[in-house]
Enzyme design. Structure first.
Site, mmCIF file in Angstrom:
data_model
loop_
_atom_site.group_PDB
_atom_site.id
_atom_site.type_symbol
_atom_site.label_atom_id
_atom_site.label_comp_id
_atom_site.label_asym_id
_atom_site.label_seq_id
_atom_site.Cartn_x
_atom_site.Cartn_y
_atom_site.Cartn_z
ATOM 1 N N ASP A 1 86.372 61.019 -9.718
ATOM 2 C CA ASP A 1 85.100 61.251 -10.407
ATOM 3 C C ASP A 1 84.606 62.696 -10.265
ATOM 4 O O ASP A 1 83.777 63.150 -11.069
ATOM 5 C CB ASP A 1 84.019 60.321 -9.846
ATOM 6 C CG ASP A 1 84.130 58.899 -10.385
ATOM 7 O OD1 ASP A 1 84.571 58.724 -11.529
ATOM 8 O OD2 ASP A 1 83.771 57.969 -9.648
ATOM 9 N N HIS B 1 90.487 55.929 -6.471
ATOM 10 C CA HIS B 1 89.110 55.421 -6.347
ATOM 11 C C HIS B 1 89.075 53.968 -6.836
ATOM 12 O O HIS B 1 89.659 53.643 -7.864
ATOM 13 C CB HIS B 1 88.223 56.331 -7.200
ATOM 14 C CG HIS B 1 86.790 55.953 -7.298
ATOM 15 N ND1 HIS B 1 86.111 55.290 -6.317
ATOM 16 C CD2 HIS B 1 85.878 56.179 -8.284
ATOM 17 C CE1 HIS B 1 84.854 55.122 -6.689
ATOM 18 N NE2 HIS B 1 84.688 55.643 -7.885
ATOM 19 N N TYR C 1 76.192 64.600 -14.884
ATOM 20 C CA TYR C 1 77.057 63.767 -14.041
ATOM 21 C C TYR C 1 76.764 64.045 -12.564
ATOM 22 O O TYR C 1 76.608 63.128 -11.753
ATOM 23 C CB TYR C 1 78.528 64.072 -14.369
ATOM 24 C CG TYR C 1 79.475 63.042 -13.830
ATOM 25 C CD1 TYR C 1 79.900 61.989 -14.621
ATOM 26 C CD2 TYR C 1 79.934 63.103 -12.520
ATOM 27 C CE1 TYR C 1 80.760 61.022 -14.121
ATOM 28 C CE2 TYR C 1 80.791 62.143 -12.019
ATOM 29 C CZ TYR C 1 81.208 61.109 -12.827
ATOM 30 O OH TYR C 1 82.050 60.155 -12.327
ATOM 31 N N HIS D 1 86.963 61.431 -15.809
ATOM 32 C CA HIS D 1 86.089 61.310 -16.974
ATOM 33 C C HIS D 1 85.970 62.668 -17.660
ATOM 34 O O HIS D 1 85.765 63.689 -16.989
ATOM 35 C CB HIS D 1 84.667 60.897 -16.570
ATOM 36 C CG HIS D 1 84.571 59.563 -15.904
ATOM 37 N ND1 HIS D 1 84.767 58.377 -16.584
ATOM 38 C CD2 HIS D 1 84.283 59.214 -14.629
ATOM 39 C CE1 HIS D 1 84.595 57.365 -15.740
ATOM 40 N NE2 HIS D 1 84.312 57.843 -14.554
ATOM 41 N N GLU E 1 86.419 52.077 -7.810
ATOM 42 C CA GLU E 1 85.425 51.594 -8.779
ATOM 43 C C GLU E 1 86.148 51.134 -10.049
ATOM 44 O O GLU E 1 87.140 51.731 -10.487
ATOM 45 C CB GLU E 1 84.384 52.677 -9.094
ATOM 46 C CG GLU E 1 83.155 52.073 -9.751
ATOM 47 C CD GLU E 1 81.931 52.999 -9.772
ATOM 48 O OE1 GLU E 1 82.046 54.177 -9.383
ATOM 49 O OE2 GLU E 1 80.859 52.516 -10.192
ATOM 50 N N ASP F 1 85.936 51.166 -13.221
ATOM 51 C CA ASP F 1 86.287 51.941 -14.424
ATOM 52 C C ASP F 1 87.645 52.621 -14.244
ATOM 53 O O ASP F 1 88.244 53.082 -15.216
ATOM 54 C CB ASP F 1 85.192 52.954 -14.790
ATOM 55 C CG ASP F 1 84.720 53.806 -13.631
ATOM 56 O OD1 ASP F 1 84.744 53.334 -12.483
ATOM 57 O OD2 ASP F 1 84.317 54.954 -13.880
ATOM 58 N N HIS G 1 82.659 59.586 -4.529
ATOM 59 C CA HIS G 1 81.355 59.105 -4.149
ATOM 60 C C HIS G 1 81.397 57.685 -3.562
ATOM 61 O O HIS G 1 80.327 57.082 -3.357
ATOM 62 C CB HIS G 1 80.405 59.150 -5.363
ATOM 63 C CG HIS G 1 80.752 58.140 -6.459
ATOM 64 N ND1 HIS G 1 79.808 57.274 -6.966
ATOM 65 C CD2 HIS G 1 81.893 57.838 -7.091
ATOM 66 C CE1 HIS G 1 80.343 56.508 -7.891
ATOM 67 N NE2 HIS G 1 81.609 56.832 -7.988
ATOM 68 N N HIS H 1 76.611 51.546 -16.218
ATOM 69 C CA HIS H 1 75.833 50.960 -15.120
ATOM 70 C C HIS H 1 74.477 51.659 -14.903
ATOM 71 O O HIS H 1 74.108 52.058 -13.806
ATOM 72 C CB HIS H 1 76.641 50.797 -13.826
ATOM 73 C CG HIS H 1 77.194 52.040 -13.179
ATOM 74 N ND1 HIS H 1 76.534 53.242 -13.109
ATOM 75 C CD2 HIS H 1 78.370 52.229 -12.531
ATOM 76 C CE1 HIS H 1 77.274 54.112 -12.451
ATOM 77 N NE2 HIS H 1 78.385 53.535 -12.095
HETATM 78 FE FE1 FEO Z 1 83.076 55.991 -9.435
HETATM 79 FE FE2 FEO Z 1 84.218 56.707 -12.588
HETATM 80 O O1 FEO Z 1 83.867 55.657 -11.081
#
Ligand code: FEO
Length: 396
Positions: A164, A78, A191, A224, A80, A82, A145, A24
């Site tokens: 994250d 989370h 990051y 991640h 989001e 991903d 976040h 993104h």
């Molecule tokens: Fe906030 Fe890895 O997504």
């Protein structure tokens, strides 16, 4: 190879995304991973899922350890996508009525992403979930976040599943910090600079809370990149440092150029800064991704921005970068502007205004030169560089 055993009965069943290069808008030249964690105790829990198109791989990885149907609890740290994109497939395999643990905001946000009647169990900080011999504790980390973000802590093993937080976009067969070495810190820094910087005050608060609660952490498992097992304190200290945004004695000059005039000015300003013994790096915007530039901004004492004036405006790439940087809210920066122009020359004024909005300390009105810089113009750039260099050198 996944799954990866990370502790007794604890596995990373997530996937490696070798080929993603644009996450993104963030450049991911090393790819990334979407980590998901399976904890096998008397009860079995899955923490987070993966991007939708990797759902089959996640299910395969889980199936190498247990039949997905045997999972008792699914936890979403989370929303989001991903990490939640795989939820519909997972819930279908695990059982649509199985408890889905998330924060209160998680329940709201997941429902907005997936119109399904899942069995939500919204939890708050300090609430626990027993797996039999082991216990999961939830810690809400609002706005780290997203509003729904939370951490999950496996008490007996002292493992923090940090969503994250503490992540890095790094794809590799290495799974742990000690397998990659110091190189990983640059990925973690990038990051932080691009995802978390604007939430720095909350991060400092969170580190204080974790310290006050005396939460011991032997391992940090982000969603991640690699897992911090050798020295989780190292990444926590780095976060504390980055969150304070204490600048290093370095400057970055971020510019674009049309016919090399603004570039020549950038080089001369850099020479002036270097002349004061301060480290400096000129960065041509179209030669570097904005997320790479932001990584340099994170610990810079001065950010000097240059733009030609094009049609009475900033050069579009400079506007793009200023917009991006503003959103990430860097603090403790000296700012300055420069640029070449043909006949109107609003660029420098516009940059100064943007830097003032960001509360940068503008220590000089900057340098604007018509067409091609002459000797006097270059001298003005060098002197601007020296002034900035001196101001950095004099900082405590
Ligand atoms: Fe906030 Fe890895 O997504």
């Amino acid at each position: 190879m996944r799954p990866v055993k990370i502790a007794n009965g604890v596995y990373d069943v997530g996937v490696i995304d070798w080929n993603i290069r644009d996450f993104h808008g963030y450049s991911t030249y090393r790819g990334t991973t979407y980590n998901a964690f399976l904890i096998v105790d008397e009860k079995i829990a899955l923490i987070d899922t993966v991007k939708k198109n990797f759902s089959d791989q996640l299910i395969e990885n889980i199936s190498k350890i247990v039949d997905p149907k045997k999972i008792d609890y699914v936890i979403s740290n989370h929303t989001e996508m991903d990490h939640s994109g795989g939820l519909p497939r997972i819930m279908h395999r695990v059982g649509e009525d199985k408890p889905l643990y998330c924060s209160k905001m998680g329940a709201k946000n997941l429902a907005r992403h997936f119109p399904r009647k899942w069995n939500y169990h919204a939890v708050g900080s300090g609430e626990e979930l027993s797996l039999g011999n082991r216990t999961l504790t939830f810690l809400e980390t609002r706005m780290l976040h997203w509003p729904d973000s939370m951490f999950t802590y496996l008490k007996e093993d002292k493992i923090l599943f940090s969503s994250d937080g503490f992540g890095q976009h790094y794809a590799g067969h290495e799974n742990f910090d000690d397998e990659v070495g110091d190189e990983i810190m640059q990925h973690a820094k990038k990051y932080y600079a691009n995802i978390l910087l604007l939430y720095s005050p909350l991060i400092l608060k969170l580190i204080d809370t974790v310290t006050e609660l005396g939460i011991e952490i032997d391992m940090i498992c982000p969603d991640h990149g690699i897992i911090w097992r050798k020295d989780p304190g190292k990444i926590i200290s780095a976060y504390a440092r980055w969150a304070k945004q204490a600048p290093k004695k370095k400057a970055v000059i971020i510019y674009d150029t049309m016919w090399h005039s603004t570039e020549t000015m950038a080089d001369e300003i850099a020479a002036g800064i270097a002349d004061e013994g301060v480290s400096v790096r000129p960065i041509h915007i179209r030669s570097s991704h904005r997320s790479e530039i932001m990584t340099e901004v994170l610990d810079a004492a001065a950010v000097i921005v240059g733009s030609p004036t094009l049609n009475n405006q900033l050069f579009p790439t400079v506007s793009d970068f200023l917009t991006y940087m503003k959103g990430l809210k860097p603090i403790n920066k000296i700012g300055a502007a420069f640029g070449s122009y043909g006949w109107s020359g609003e660029g420098v004024k516009m940059i100064n205004s943007a830097l003032e909005d960001m509360k940068f300390d503008i220590i000089d009105p900057g340098v604007r030169l018509q067409y091609v810089p002459d000797k006097d113009g270059l001298n003005a750039c060098f002197e601007l560089g020296k002034k900035i260099g001196k101001a950095i050198a004099d900082q405590a």
